[in-house]
Scaffold this motif. Structure first.
Motif, PDB file in Angstrom:
ATOM      1  N   VAL A  49       0.845  -1.189   0.000  1.00  0.00           N
ATOM      2  CA  VAL A  49       0.000   0.000   0.000  1.00  0.00           C
ATOM      3  C   VAL A  49       0.885   1.246   0.000  1.00  0.00           C
ATOM      4  CG1 VAL A  49      -1.654   1.338   1.371  1.00  0.00           C
ATOM      5  CG2 VAL A  49      -1.981  -1.129   1.081  1.00  0.00           C
ATOM      6  N   ALA A  50       1.953   1.246   0.787  1.00  0.00           N
ATOM      7  CA  ALA A  50       2.859   2.400   0.845  1.00  0.00           C
ATOM      8  C   ALA A  50       3.501   2.663  -0.514  1.00  0.00           C
ATOM      9  CB  ALA A  50       3.935   2.171   1.903  1.00  0.00           C
ATOM     10  N   TYR A 108       0.768   0.049   6.296  1.00  0.00           N
ATOM     11  CA  TYR A 108       0.902   0.355   4.870  1.00  0.00           C
ATOM     12  C   TYR A 108       2.147  -0.293   4.268  1.00  0.00           C
ATOM     13  CZ  TYR A 108      -2.730   4.030   5.112  1.00  0.00           C
ATOM     14  OH  TYR A 108      -3.898   4.725   5.250  1.00  0.00           O
ATOM     15  N   ASP A 109       3.261  -0.324   5.014  1.00  0.00           N
ATOM     16  CA  ASP A 109       4.498  -0.919   4.497  1.00  0.00           C
ATOM     17  C   ASP A 109       4.445  -2.440   4.445  1.00  0.00           C
ATOM     18  OD1 ASP A 109       5.977   1.446   4.019  1.00  0.00           O
ATOM     19  OD2 ASP A 109       6.539   1.576   6.123  1.00  0.00           O
ATOM     20  N   ASN A 110       3.535  -3.040   5.196  1.00  0.00           N
ATOM     21  CA  ASN A 110       3.474  -4.503   5.289  1.00  0.00           C
ATOM     22  C   ASN A 110       2.302  -5.116   4.546  1.00  0.00           C
ATOM     23  OD1 ASN A 110       5.687  -4.448   7.104  1.00  0.00           O
ATOM     24  ND2 ASN A 110       4.301  -3.983   8.784  1.00  0.00           N
ATOM     25  N   VAL A 146      -7.143  -0.496   6.591  1.00  0.00           N
ATOM     26  CA  VAL A 146      -5.718  -0.806   6.757  1.00  0.00           C
ATOM     27  C   VAL A 146      -5.125   0.274   7.657  1.00  0.00           C
ATOM     28  CG1 VAL A 146      -3.507  -1.131   5.604  1.00  0.00           C
ATOM     29  CG2 VAL A 146      -5.621  -1.818   4.439  1.00  0.00           C
ATOM     30  N   PRO A 147      -4.633  -0.105   8.848  1.00  0.00           N
ATOM     31  CA  PRO A 147      -4.014   0.900   9.715  1.00  0.00           C
ATOM     32  C   PRO A 147      -2.775   1.498   9.043  1.00  0.00           C
ATOM     33  CG  PRO A 147      -4.444  -1.141  10.916  1.00  0.00           C
ATOM     34  CD  PRO A 147      -4.671  -1.424   9.462  1.00  0.00           C
TER      35      PRO A 147
END
Length: 64
Positions: free
Chosen positions: A16-17, A44-46, A39-40
């Protein structure tokens, strides 16, 4: 293919990031929903986008 806000994009395997880095969204004023779940920001990176995912990115607008 991943559907984001109704548009199909070939971004399978990106996080997402990584997707958001290619957009003009203000990361402090958005919420991301993937397949009906929020999505918290800390995830976003995971969160890796998978084939068939349905993502909605919502921008918050201030005013009154």
């Amino acid at each position: 293919m991943v559907k984001i806000n109704g548009e199909k994009l070939n971004i399978v395997g990106k996080t997402v990031a990584e997707y958001l880095a290619t957009t003009n969204y203000d990361s402090k004023r958005i919420a991301v929903e993937c397949n009906g779940d929020i999505v918290p920001k800390a995830q976003y990176d995971n969160t890796i986008l998978q084939d068939g995912d349905n993502v909605e990115v919502v921008s918050f607008v201030g005013g009154g």
